[in-house]
Design a protein around this motif. Sequence first.
Motif, PDB file in Angstrom:
ATOM      1  N   SER A  10       2.020   1.347  41.268  1.00 42.31           N
ATOM      2  CA  SER A  10       0.721   0.694  41.194  1.00 42.31           C
ATOM      3  C   SER A  10      -0.278   1.574  40.449  1.00 42.31           C
ATOM      4  CB  SER A  10       0.236   0.400  42.620  1.00 42.31           C
ATOM      5  OG  SER A  10      -1.042  -0.168  42.579  1.00 42.31           O
TER       6      SER A  10
ATOM      7  N   SER B 262      -0.113   1.307  36.875  1.00 41.66           N
ATOM      8  CA  SER B 262      -0.248  -0.103  36.461  1.00 41.66           C
ATOM      9  C   SER B 262       1.049  -0.614  35.837  1.00 41.66           C
ATOM     10  CB  SER B 262      -1.391  -0.261  35.444  1.00 41.66           C
ATOM     11  OG  SER B 262      -2.588   0.188  36.004  1.00 41.66           O
TER      12      SER B 262
ATOM     13  N   TRP C  34       0.675  -2.772  47.797  1.00 41.26           N
ATOM     14  CA  TRP C  34       0.094  -1.794  46.877  1.00 41.26           C
ATOM     15  C   TRP C  34      -0.590  -2.450  45.680  1.00 41.26           C
ATOM     16  CZ3 TRP C  34      -0.951   2.668  48.786  1.00 41.26           C
ATOM     17  CH2 TRP C  34      -0.210   3.120  49.884  1.00 41.26           C
TER      18      TRP C  34
ATOM     19  N   MET D 195       0.135  -4.720  43.404  1.00 41.03           N
ATOM     20  CA  MET D 195       0.779  -4.818  42.093  1.00 41.03           C
ATOM     21  C   MET D 195       0.778  -6.260  41.615  1.00 41.03           C
ATOM     22  SD  MET D 195       3.954  -2.189  42.454  1.00 41.03           S
ATOM     23  CE  MET D 195       4.531  -2.467  40.769  1.00 41.03           C
TER      24      MET D 195
END
Length: 293
Positions: free
Chosen positions: A234, A237, A291, A293
């Motif tokens: 995460s 990215s 998290w 994502m």
Amino acid sequence: MNKLGIFMNFWEKDWDADHAKYIKKAADIGYDVLEFQAQPLLEMSDEKLKSLKALADEVGIELTYSLGLDPAYDVSSPDENVRLGGVDYLKRIVTQIGKMDGKLLSGVSYAGWGTPPYILNDKRPLLENSLKSMRSIIKTAEDCGVTYCVEAVNRFEGCLINTAQEALDYAAEVDSKNIGVLLDTYHMNIEENSIGDAIRLVGDKLTSFHTGENNRTAPGKGHLDWDEIFKALSEISYKNRIVCEPFVMMGGEVGRDIHVFRDLIDNPSEERIDEEAKYILEFEKSMMKKWNM
Ligand code: MN
């Protein structure tokens, strides 16, 4: 959202199997990606390649490919005949992948799978041979639109690229938009001081990601810290594929090559592995959600 995938040999003890069956199964379970060994593509006619690709498109599955290179085709070999034979072999595999509009090849695809049977005091000469080979192979990958991902693997499966740093250095030396880096949690658990730091080190160069426990069972069933792993993904990215690569059955070519000498789940019937594959998908989705994502 990241595409989630599963490796075909979770179910099958031999590397070649009924690909069509597993394309449908992966889609039925809810996966986006099915990954399998690339070598069987060399035995397939163009019609066969086309029909598998059409089926995958129909059910919404992306096919990705991995390989453990037979030492007979070792592109890091000091024997020039072996090295050039390996370059030709890998170019043919990349070409087959390109015919299926495939985008990704990973694995131990830059040297023979395994470690040298002789004393190795300096691996730079082998690395130079591999890089020379890769600069040629990568041109075919560029022509075919395939990203050639180098996977950092543990010391028992290769000597050239064991860590995230070594994978990054290799990719930088090849210097092509079609070279990528793959990290695998199973291998990182053996080689990295910190799995989170290794993921952050590769950062936006991370092209694909393999999941598996410390003993290659399903994520969440062993002792890896999945919060650390998904938190790091995460933080960078990470938007690319996450492909789970569990191996839980003794026997066959896969048991031999992966060194699985006991069943790692009870009664690994097809139904039981289907259930496990569903569990993995839910586990990874829940970690991604946790998290952000
Ligand atoms: Mn892997």
